[in-house]
Design a protein around this motif. Sequence first.
Motif, PDB file in Angstrom:
ATOM      1  N   VAL A  55     -27.896  57.313 -32.783  1.00  0.00           N
ATOM      2  CA  VAL A  55     -27.911  56.159 -31.780  1.00  0.00           C
ATOM      3  C   VAL A  55     -26.948  56.601 -30.494  1.00  0.00           C
ATOM      4  N   GLU A  56     -27.405  56.497 -29.073  1.00  0.00           N
ATOM      5  CA  GLU A  56     -26.626  56.778 -28.332  1.00  0.00           C
ATOM      6  C   GLU A  56     -25.240  55.759 -28.060  1.00  0.00           C
ATOM      7  N   ARG A  57     -24.149  56.247 -27.834  1.00  0.00           N
ATOM      8  CA  ARG A  57     -22.896  55.470 -27.970  1.00  0.00           C
ATOM      9  C   ARG A  57     -22.945  54.582 -26.835  1.00  0.00           C
ATOM     10  N   ASP A  58     -23.514  55.011 -25.680  1.00  0.00           N
ATOM     11  CA  ASP A  58     -23.338  53.947 -24.511  1.00  0.00           C
ATOM     12  C   ASP A  58     -24.249  52.626 -24.967  1.00  0.00           C
ATOM     13  N   LEU A  59     -25.219  52.781 -25.774  1.00  0.00           N
ATOM     14  CA  LEU A  59     -25.955  51.539 -26.140  1.00  0.00           C
ATOM     15  C   LEU A  59     -25.085  50.461 -27.033  1.00  0.00           C
ATOM     16  N   VAL A  60     -24.122  51.213 -27.823  1.00  0.00           N
ATOM     17  CA  VAL A  60     -23.223  50.427 -28.567  1.00  0.00           C
ATOM     18  C   VAL A  60     -22.304  49.607 -27.770  1.00  0.00           C
ATOM     19  N   LEU A 187     -28.399  41.827 -23.467  1.00  0.00           N
ATOM     20  CA  LEU A 187     -27.879  42.142 -24.550  1.00  0.00           C
ATOM     21  C   LEU A 187     -29.008  42.433 -25.612  1.00  0.00           C
ATOM     22  N   ARG A 188     -30.212  41.875 -25.468  1.00  0.00           N
ATOM     23  CA  ARG A 188     -31.366  42.072 -26.256  1.00  0.00           C
ATOM     24  C   ARG A 188     -31.843  43.480 -26.195  1.00  0.00           C
ATOM     25  N   ASP A 193     -33.240  48.898 -28.084  1.00  0.00           N
ATOM     26  CA  ASP A 193     -33.240  50.302 -27.946  1.00  0.00           C
ATOM     27  C   ASP A 193     -32.462  50.974 -29.189  1.00  0.00           C
ATOM     28  N   ILE A 194     -31.462  50.215 -29.683  1.00  0.00           N
ATOM     29  CA  ILE A 194     -30.865  50.873 -30.846  1.00  0.00           C
ATOM     30  C   ILE A 194     -31.663  50.997 -32.098  1.00  0.00           C
ATOM     31  N   ALA A 195     -32.297  49.755 -32.272  1.00  0.00           N
ATOM     32  CA  ALA A 195     -33.477  49.656 -33.222  1.00  0.00           C
ATOM     33  C   ALA A 195     -34.594  50.757 -33.309  1.00  0.00           C
ATOM     34  N   GLU A 216     -40.366  57.781 -24.370  1.00  0.00           N
ATOM     35  CA  GLU A 216     -38.957  57.733 -24.506  1.00  0.00           C
ATOM     36  C   GLU A 216     -38.100  56.412 -24.529  1.00  0.00           C
ATOM     37  N   GLU A 217     -38.674  55.323 -24.039  1.00  0.00           N
ATOM     38  CA  GLU A 217     -38.334  54.128 -24.484  1.00  0.00           C
ATOM     39  C   GLU A 217     -39.233  53.089 -24.654  1.00  0.00           C
ATOM     40  N   LEU A 218     -38.924  51.964 -25.063  1.00  0.00           N
ATOM     41  CA  LEU A 218     -39.853  50.848 -25.267  1.00  0.00           C
ATOM     42  C   LEU A 218     -39.927  50.048 -23.783  1.00  0.00           C
ATOM     43  N   PRO A 219     -40.872  49.402 -23.700  1.00  0.00           N
ATOM     44  CA  PRO A 219     -40.986  48.516 -22.483  1.00  0.00           C
ATOM     45  C   PRO A 219     -39.878  47.717 -22.238  1.00  0.00           C
TER      46      PRO A 219
END
Length: 224
Positions: A55-60, A187-188, A193-195, A216-219
């Motif tokens: 998990v990318e730290r920036d997301l946390v 926030l969501r 993205d973490i999930a 690469e990522e979800l919508p």
Amino acid sequence: MAENREQNVTQYTLKGFVASLAVLCLVGCAGWFGYVQTFTKGLERLPAKVCENTVERDLVIQVLPPARSAEEWAGLRNTKYDFTFQCQVVTSSESSVWGRIWVQPVSKADWLERFRESRDEKIVRVSVDGVEALAQFDAEDAFSAAYVPCASPAISSYDASRNKDYAVIAEVSASVYENRKPTGATLRQPLTDIAYQLTKHVYKLAKCKPSRDFPEELPRYEDE
């Protein structure tokens, strides 16, 4: 002579005032910098990717408020009947992000219905290439979940013979008790993205089939 002397005294006084002001500014800046580094940069000192480089730290950082210190932990339970990966980041302010990801016999329809029945808060959803994700939040906690079908060697031959629908499921929650971060999509989105990153990680750990190239990522969620 007296007039020159008064001018010189005035100049020295002005220079002294300016010098003192400069020193005070430097001391103030140094103090503020020290405060920021000591009491608010705990999350920035985590590895660039937490939870087994997943998990990318920036997301946390987007989810949790600043804190003096932070710790991260991850672990895998792999038995005949249980394939579960857990991830947690906890700060000195007791704010935290916690994730549980596991392989479970459940269809997409049943998975979605469970959230409709168990949560009163409004749920928002996104999906792409068979991957489903949803999120909700309330006053203190925020929650996100993800679902991706998986035929895994971790599944017992008995269960596989019963033709059950199996999937990797991720559930991630954030608890923030002070200095609340913005809610809504701001926030969501990082929580989802973490999930999603955890889901991709466990899909590989469980050796799920078919092999797939995850987007690469979800919508992105839309702002309300």
